[in-house]
Design an enzyme around this catalytic site. Sequence first.
Site, short mmCIF file in Angstrom:
data_model
loop_
_atom_site.label_atom_id
_atom_site.label_comp_id
_atom_site.label_asym_id
_atom_site.label_seq_id
_atom_site.Cartn_x
_atom_site.Cartn_y
_atom_site.Cartn_z
N ASP A 84 0.85 -1.19 0.00
CA ASP A 84 0.00 0.00 0.00
C ASP A 84 0.89 1.26 0.00
O ASP A 84 2.11 1.15 0.10
CB ASP A 84 -0.86 -0.07 1.28
CG ASP A 84 -2.23 0.55 1.12
OD1 ASP A 84 -2.56 0.99 0.02
OD2 ASP A 84 -2.96 0.60 2.12
N HIS A 85 0.28 2.44 -0.06
CA HIS A 85 0.93 3.76 -0.02
C HIS A 85 2.44 3.84 0.14
O HIS A 85 2.96 3.99 1.25
CB HIS A 85 0.30 4.58 1.10
CG HIS A 85 -1.17 4.77 0.95
ND1 HIS A 85 -1.71 5.77 0.16
CD2 HIS A 85 -2.21 4.09 1.47
CE1 HIS A 85 -3.03 5.70 0.23
NE2 HIS A 85 -3.37 4.68 1.01
N GLY A 210 -10.04 3.11 2.21
CA GLY A 210 -10.87 3.57 3.32
C GLY A 210 -12.17 2.79 3.40
O GLY A 210 -13.25 3.36 3.53
N SER A 212 -13.37 0.64 5.65
CA SER A 212 -14.02 0.33 6.93
C SER A 212 -15.12 1.34 7.21
O SER A 212 -14.85 2.53 7.28
CB SER A 212 -13.00 0.38 8.07
OG SER A 212 -11.95 -0.51 7.82
#
Length: 285
Positions: A84-85, A210, A212
């Site tokens: 990720d990122h 994002g 959740s």
Amino acid sequence: MYEKVSNILKMAKESNTAVIGFVCMDYVMARTVVYAAEATNTPALIMLYPEHVTVQHTTGFAKYAAMVKELANEVKVPIGLHCDHDFSYNAVLNTVQNGFESVMMDGSMHDLDTNIAMTKEVVDKLHEMGVCVEGEIGHVGAASNVDNDKEDLYTKPDAAAKFCKETGVDSLAVSIGNAHGEYKDTPHLDMERLDQIHAAVPDVPLVLHGGSGIPDDQLLIAFSKGINKFNLGTDYLRRYFNAISEFVAENAENPDPVKIINMPAYVQEKLQPYVEERLRTLCHF
Ligand SMILES: [Zn+2]
């Protein structure tokens, strides 16, 4: 079975569904996802959040990649590994040199031209190495930040078309009302905008960060409109914390602290039904 993320994304796109990328900080979280995927016969991605290595020192990049590939090869269902990122060319290259074949180059905090230049440099280099790259346009902020409601941070369809054409990214993270972390109020994804983005880049798998706290009905609509990868971090981490807390509470009077060796199996048993439920409800390969 370890499978390249690009192939899993292709499967998701063909099935008009999304693969879930679960943020896993360690072996227990990763093993739980792999066995839930096998139990439900649903492909899944194990995602490393790089800060967990560089700041929290949970593991190393190479050890993480090796761990996931070994776990993946214990089962038949396709399991992918994604980082990720990452925010720079050097960070991405380090990730790849340590065994990752799918990464995210996040230049979304920069202006469009800078984001395009940074992402294109990464894509040009990594495609030579057979690595697939996720970019981001628009900016997915933190749910705790009120600025995140601002529509000027949302992905613009024409900018998405320009970004994909000029960078050659393999997948694209979009900002359509989603945010990282805990939402204060129920989010409402901008489906009209998603339709327009999907129409602007119909061949590029779209990614929703994002995850959740977004209601399932909205997620399933989004998956029918071009979202082919869905990142789940906060909710899974919270459940991990709760499972460990329960283990500690149940063993508070235990006279034999070495019983901690039973913690991984206990936690997996608590978490796996949740992961299986997410896969069954949201993913339709
Ligand atoms: Zn994200």
